[in-house]
Each structure stands twice: as structure tokens, then as C-alpha cells.
Design a protein around this motif. Sequence first.
Motif, PDB file in Angstrom:
ATOM      1  N   ARG A 235       0.739  -1.304  -0.017  1.00  0.00           N
ATOM      2  CA  ARG A 235      -0.078   0.186  -0.099  1.00  0.00           C
ATOM      3  C   ARG A 235       0.856   1.246   0.130  1.00  0.00           C
ATOM      4  NH1 ARG A 235      -3.160   2.171   4.560  1.00  0.00           N
ATOM      5  NH2 ARG A 235      -2.581   0.249   5.744  1.00  0.00           N
ATOM      6  N   GLY A 236       1.995   1.480   0.581  1.00  0.00           N
ATOM      7  CA  GLY A 236       2.514   2.409   0.722  1.00  0.00           C
ATOM      8  C   GLY A 236       3.370   2.790  -0.492  1.00  0.00           C
ATOM      9  N   PHE A 237       3.794   1.629  -1.333  1.00  0.00           N
ATOM     10  CA  PHE A 237       4.536   2.074  -2.570  1.00  0.00           C
ATOM     11  C   PHE A 237       3.621   2.612  -3.470  1.00  0.00           C
ATOM     12  CE2 PHE A 237       5.857   0.511  -6.833  1.00  0.00           C
ATOM     13  CZ  PHE A 237       7.322   0.779  -6.612  1.00  0.00           C
ATOM     14  N   THR A 238       2.395   1.855  -3.628  1.00  0.00           N
ATOM     15  CA  THR A 238       1.313   2.643  -4.428  1.00  0.00           C
ATOM     16  C   THR A 238       0.722   3.821  -4.218  1.00  0.00           C
ATOM     17  OG1 THR A 238       0.652   0.267  -4.892  1.00  0.00           O
ATOM     18  CG2 THR A 238      -0.975   1.805  -5.619  1.00  0.00           C
ATOM     19  N   VAL A 239       0.415   3.867  -2.852  1.00  0.00           N
ATOM     20  CA  VAL A 239      -0.151   5.387  -2.424  1.00  0.00           C
ATOM     21  C   VAL A 239       1.050   6.365  -2.753  1.00  0.00           C
ATOM     22  CG1 VAL A 239      -1.022   6.603  -0.671  1.00  0.00           C
ATOM     23  CG2 VAL A 239      -1.894   4.337  -1.084  1.00  0.00           C
ATOM     24  N   ALA A 240       2.196   6.380  -2.353  1.00  0.00           N
ATOM     25  CA  ALA A 240       3.079   7.229  -2.496  1.00  0.00           C
ATOM     26  C   ALA A 240       3.413   7.711  -3.970  1.00  0.00           C
ATOM     27  CB  ALA A 240       4.417   6.735  -1.878  1.00  0.00           C
ATOM     28  N   ASN A 241       3.460   6.830  -4.824  1.00  0.00           N
ATOM     29  CA  ASN A 241       3.674   7.030  -6.124  1.00  0.00           C
ATOM     30  C   ASN A 241       2.550   7.733  -6.796  1.00  0.00           C
ATOM     31  OD1 ASN A 241       6.346   6.182  -6.927  1.00  0.00           O
ATOM     32  ND2 ASN A 241       5.633   4.092  -6.196  1.00  0.00           N
ATOM     33  N   ILE A 242       1.189   7.500  -6.472  1.00  0.00           N
ATOM     34  CA  ILE A 242       0.090   7.998  -7.039  1.00  0.00           C
ATOM     35  C   ILE A 242       0.195   9.400  -6.418  1.00  0.00           C
ATOM     36  CG2 ILE A 242      -2.322   8.089  -6.994  1.00  0.00           C
ATOM     37  CD1 ILE A 242      -2.478   5.237  -6.996  1.00  0.00           C
ATOM     38  N   SER A 243       0.483   9.611  -5.058  1.00  0.00           N
ATOM     39  CA  SER A 243       0.570  10.925  -4.486  1.00  0.00           C
ATOM     40  C   SER A 243       1.548  11.621  -5.140  1.00  0.00           C
ATOM     41  CB  SER A 243       0.888  10.874  -2.845  1.00  0.00           C
ATOM     42  OG  SER A 243      -0.226  10.088  -2.516  1.00  0.00           O
ATOM     43  N   ALA A 244       2.489  11.320  -5.620  1.00  0.00           N
ATOM     44  CA  ALA A 244       3.637  12.127  -6.169  1.00  0.00           C
ATOM     45  C   ALA A 244       3.328  12.486  -7.435  1.00  0.00           C
ATOM     46  CB  ALA A 244       4.959  11.179  -6.235  1.00  0.00           C
ATOM     47  N   PHE A 303       2.362  14.145   6.791  1.00  0.00           N
ATOM     48  CA  PHE A 303       3.155  15.050   6.142  1.00  0.00           C
ATOM     49  C   PHE A 303       2.472  15.093   4.821  1.00  0.00           C
ATOM     50  CE2 PHE A 303       5.644  13.978   9.752  1.00  0.00           C
ATOM     51  CZ  PHE A 303       5.877  15.335  10.374  1.00  0.00           C
ATOM     52  N   MET A 304       2.434  13.836   4.428  1.00  0.00           N
ATOM     53  CA  MET A 304       1.760  13.682   2.878  1.00  0.00           C
ATOM     54  C   MET A 304       0.364  14.345   2.778  1.00  0.00           C
ATOM     55  SD  MET A 304       3.162  10.035   1.881  1.00  0.00           S
ATOM     56  CE  MET A 304       1.841   9.705   0.520  1.00  0.00           C
ATOM     57  N   VAL A 305      -0.561  14.091   3.815  1.00  0.00           N
ATOM     58  CA  VAL A 305      -1.910  14.350   3.718  1.00  0.00           C
ATOM     59  C   VAL A 305      -1.964  16.080   4.064  1.00  0.00           C
ATOM     60  CG1 VAL A 305      -3.858  14.399   5.108  1.00  0.00           C
ATOM     61  CG2 VAL A 305      -2.726  12.306   4.664  1.00  0.00           C
ATOM     62  N   THR A 348       8.507  13.268   1.850  1.00  0.00           N
ATOM     63  CA  THR A 348       7.955  12.215   2.592  1.00  0.00           C
ATOM     64  C   THR A 348       7.375  11.308   1.656  1.00  0.00           C
ATOM     65  OG1 THR A 348       5.755  13.505   2.658  1.00  0.00           O
ATOM     66  CG2 THR A 348       7.444  13.286   4.564  1.00  0.00           C
ATOM     67  N   THR A 349       6.940  11.483   0.352  1.00  0.00           N
ATOM     68  CA  THR A 349       6.529  10.601  -0.617  1.00  0.00           C
ATOM     69  C   THR A 349       7.618   9.783  -1.105  1.00  0.00           C
ATOM     70  OG1 THR A 349       6.657  12.322  -2.277  1.00  0.00           O
ATOM     71  CG2 THR A 349       4.457  11.842  -1.297  1.00  0.00           C
ATOM     72  N   ILE A 350       8.686  10.291  -1.367  1.00  0.00           N
ATOM     73  CA  ILE A 350      10.056   9.525  -1.739  1.00  0.00           C
ATOM     74  C   ILE A 350      10.398   8.706  -0.723  1.00  0.00           C
ATOM     75  CG2 ILE A 350      12.265   9.735  -2.437  1.00  0.00           C
ATOM     76  CD1 ILE A 350      11.682  12.756  -3.684  1.00  0.00           C
ATOM     77  N   ASN A 351      10.353   9.067   0.704  1.00  0.00           N
ATOM     78  CA  ASN A 351      11.072   8.334   1.745  1.00  0.00           C
ATOM     79  C   ASN A 351      10.082   7.161   2.019  1.00  0.00           C
ATOM     80  OD1 ASN A 351      12.502   7.871   3.921  1.00  0.00           O
ATOM     81  ND2 ASN A 351      10.982   8.537   5.489  1.00  0.00           N
ATOM     82  N   LEU A 352       8.615   7.126   1.711  1.00  0.00           N
ATOM     83  CA  LEU A 352       7.660   6.146   1.944  1.00  0.00           C
ATOM     84  C   LEU A 352       8.205   5.263   0.678  1.00  0.00           C
ATOM     85  CD1 LEU A 352       5.270   4.622   3.258  1.00  0.00           C
ATOM     86  CD2 LEU A 352       3.707   6.154   1.985  1.00  0.00           C
ATOM     87  N   VAL A 353       8.306   5.472  -0.355  1.00  0.00           N
ATOM     88  CA  VAL A 353       8.406   4.687  -1.486  1.00  0.00           C
ATOM     89  C   VAL A 353       9.694   3.937  -1.378  1.00  0.00           C
ATOM     90  CG1 VAL A 353       9.210   4.592  -4.108  1.00  0.00           C
ATOM     91  CG2 VAL A 353       7.437   5.864  -3.254  1.00  0.00           C
ATOM     92  N   PHE A 354      10.840   4.471  -0.731  1.00  0.00           N
ATOM     93  CA  PHE A 354      12.134   3.602  -0.381  1.00  0.00           C
ATOM     94  C   PHE A 354      11.857   2.654   0.474  1.00  0.00           C
ATOM     95  CE2 PHE A 354      14.763   7.184  -2.343  1.00  0.00           C
ATOM     96  CZ  PHE A 354      15.182   6.392  -3.472  1.00  0.00           C
ATOM     97  N   ALA A 355      10.784   3.000   1.676  1.00  0.00           N
ATOM     98  CA  ALA A 355      10.515   2.247   2.693  1.00  0.00           C
ATOM     99  C   ALA A 355       9.657   1.083   2.491  1.00  0.00           C
ATOM    100  CB  ALA A 355       9.730   2.915   3.917  1.00  0.00           C
ATOM    101  N   THR A 419      -4.756  14.650  -1.704  1.00  0.00           N
ATOM    102  CA  THR A 419      -4.904  14.591  -0.238  1.00  0.00           C
ATOM    103  C   THR A 419      -5.680  13.258   0.076  1.00  0.00           C
ATOM    104  OG1 THR A 419      -4.792  16.992  -0.217  1.00  0.00           O
ATOM    105  CG2 THR A 419      -5.574  15.618   1.785  1.00  0.00           C
ATOM    106  N   ALA A 420      -6.892  12.985  -0.699  1.00  0.00           N
ATOM    107  CA  ALA A 420      -7.639  11.937  -0.279  1.00  0.00           C
ATOM    108  C   ALA A 420      -7.027  10.559  -0.533  1.00  0.00           C
ATOM    109  CB  ALA A 420      -8.999  12.064  -1.375  1.00  0.00           C
ATOM    110  N   VAL A 421      -5.880  10.748  -1.667  1.00  0.00           N
ATOM    111  CA  VAL A 421      -5.161   9.304  -1.783  1.00  0.00           C
ATOM    112  C   VAL A 421      -4.269   9.109  -0.815  1.00  0.00           C
ATOM    113  CG1 VAL A 421      -3.467   8.279  -3.299  1.00  0.00           C
ATOM    114  CG2 VAL A 421      -5.379   9.500  -4.427  1.00  0.00           C
ATOM    115  N   ALA A 422      -3.647  10.187  -0.276  1.00  0.00           N
ATOM    116  CA  ALA A 422      -2.724  10.098   0.888  1.00  0.00           C
ATOM    117  C   ALA A 422      -3.035   9.527   1.956  1.00  0.00           C
ATOM    118  CB  ALA A 422      -1.866  11.497   0.815  1.00  0.00           C
TER     119      ALA A 422
END
Length: 451
Positions: A235-244, A303-305, A348-355, A419-422
Motif C-alpha cells: 500500500r505504501g508503494f502504490t499510494v506514495a507514487n500516485i500521490s507524487a 506530512f503527505m496528507v 515524505t512521498t519519496i521516503n515512503l517509496v523507499f521504505a 490529499t484523499a489518496v494520501a
Amino acid sequence: MVVVTAIPTIKVDLGAGLADLEWTINAYNLAFACLMLTGAALGDRFGRRRMYVIGLAAFTIASIMAASAGSIDILIIARVIQGVAAGVSIPVSLALLADATPPEKRGAAMGIWGSVAGIAIAAGPVIGGIITQGISWHWIFWLNVPFGIAATVGSALLLRESKGPRPKIDVPGLLLASTGLFGLVWAAVRAPSIGWGSFEAYGSVVGGVVLLALFVAWEFKAKYPMLPMEYFRHRGFTVANISAFLQHFALIGALFVLAQLFQFGLGSNAMVSGLQLLAWTAMPLVVAPFAGKLADKHGSKPFMVAGLALLGIGLLWIGLVTSAGVGYGSLVVPLIFGGAGIAMCLPTTINLVFASVPPEDAGVASGVNSALRELGGVFGVVALGAAFAANGSFESAEASLSGFQAALVLGGIVALVGTAVALFAPGKPKPAGPVVDVRPPAEEVIETPIN
């Protein structure tokens, strides 16, 4: 950002037409956006430091070529080479940063990276205006050369080498991804002049979508996939990339519109408009390091939201108050809101992608995130530009304002969708998924008995 401010001067000096001037921007964007995944794959296979140094060196040489250009054709060719070099360098730069930083401090590192990006965005319009008006447009490219040489030599000497886990390049995947992205970006950069209803535009979109669908299908069965599809189950990978993607759609599209709003709608020159944009563009320099460091402790989601919400509110606010005679003082607060939002969301989106992926797949994570951010920016410029064209015109400053309003409101809405995606991001960092098994099949492994 620097090149955009120099476009009018380049037009006069090189006798270029409108289509030629568009290609000084589009040629770079096409090469840059289409090679992000390729650059990451090459770094994983041949060494990230090696590809980073090659990319920096190529960018420096292309800058010399652009600075020396005596014709618009040579300038466009130089811009293509710059785009290729950047497409290789940017994704491996993030992978190198992730490799050099322990996971518990990666948010702070990405925050510093975001602040440096903020310096670049903030300085671009100002420096471009000063150099173009005070010296010559050639110096916007000469300026790259000493930095490029220093970065190339420093990277070769000081960075440590790292590679991804795949022993072979996924050539079919690489070709499908690059050509698919090319189709989408080609449509985006051509549609403003030929119209979305043209065969070239919608044919490029359809072709790009089909090729990317084939890329996804191939990656499911590839022996050494350049993009393991199982990561999208995280979920983190997908949400972070869509948010980015949505963040850069709103961010880059809004910057494109705001620069024109200040210059054409409010009557500022290029240098003054760059200074006025500092309320927006300087925020990552101030806020991003703190946001990244706090994300290490509290997770990326808050922080993304909050960042996407502030960006959306800021753009809607500017869109609603923009009118004939509006003063800059009425725009400062929403500009700060938008800039602070970018500063909170970007690292923070980049950090979540790496995590969300194993450490050795930092190159894959960086390539995907970089490609989606760039695609978001390209389509943001097109979409907000179309919103402007449908509601305003450049016939007069007054006629342009309703177009600027519509474009900025659209950007704000897209940021709020982000915001809703995040909100679906994981609340705390999750363990990375399983490492992709890239060992040879069992029959190829030679067992060595142990005495």
C-alpha cells in the motif's frame, strides 16, 4: 526554470519560430521523462555511481554545446542530450542517497534533498532573469559547466558504488516502458499545438497506453523484471507514487501558470516575477528538512496528507482572489501555504517509496517515483494550459485573468484529490516486501560439499 525565462531573448537572437522555441523545452522533457526507468535499470546493472558520473559528464558537455549554439537546431539537439543525461542521473542519484543513509535517518536525508531541490526551483527564475537581462542567454548554460565539472569529479572520487540485485537487464521491459512513456509524453507536448482531437495526439496516447499495458504483462513473467509488479501490492508503494504524480501535476502546472500570471496578468518583468515566486519556491528550503526529520519519527502519512492539503488550499485561494488590480500582498499567504505543502509532501512521498521495497531495490523505487513525478509535471502543464485556453486568452491582461483562475482552481482540485489518496497511506513505516529472488534456477547451482 532558467530556460523558460530566456525564451524571448533566444527567439530574437537565433531568429527562432514559436514551434522551435517550444522544442527547446519539449525536447528536454521528452528525453528526461522517458528515460527515468531506463536510467534506474542501467544503474542497477552497471553501477549507480558509474551511471551517475556518466550522466553528469554528459549533461556538462551538452551544456557547453547549448551555450555555444549558433542556431536553434544545435540548441535543440543539445537540449535532447541534456534530457537524456538527466534521465539517467536523477533516478540513480536518489538510489545513491538511499544506499548511503540508514533507514531510520532516510527521512531527514530526503528532507535535505527536498530543500536542495527547493533552492534550484527558487533560484531558476531569478537567476534566469538576471543573467538573460544583464549578460546573455548563453550564460544560463555556461553556468552549468563549473558545477557540472565539480559534481562529476567529486562523485567519481567520493561516492561509493552500488548495484541492484538483477544480473541482467530486462531489455524487452526497458524498450516497452521507454516507448510507452514516449507515446504519452509526445501526446502531451504536441496536443497544445495540434489539438487532442488530432490523430497524432490520441494515437500517441493509445499507443503509449497499449505499450505500457504490454510492459506490465511482460513484467509478470520476466525472469529478471526491471519493475517487480508485486511491489504495487504494498500500500505504501502504490499510494506514495500516485500521490507524487498528483502533487507534481499540480505543482509544475501551477508554476507554469503562476509565472505567466505575474508577468502577463499583473505586469511584472521576468526577474520581478521570479522574486515574487520566492514566497512559494523558497518554502522547501525552509520546511523540507524539518518535515523529513519528523517523518522518521512519526511516519510519512501525516506530512503527505497535510502537504497536499496545503498545496490544494493555496492554489484554490490564489485562483479565487485573482482579479484585475489584485495586489501581490493578497497572494503572499496562499503562496506560502502552497510552498509549505510541497516541502512537506515531496520528501515524505519519496521516503515512503523507499521504505516499501527491499534496500537493494532502491534503484527500482527511485526510477518509478522519478518517472511518475515527471509525467505528472508534463500532464499538469498541459491540463492547466488547456484550462487557461478554455476560459481566457492573451489578448489582454484582463482577458487572461479568468483563464488563470480556472487553471489554478484545477490545480487545487487535483492536489486535494491527492490529499484523499494520501489518506490511504500506512500510518507507520511497514517492513519492506520480500527480496526478489534473482538466483539461477536450482539446476544451474553447483553444490559444493562441506567437509
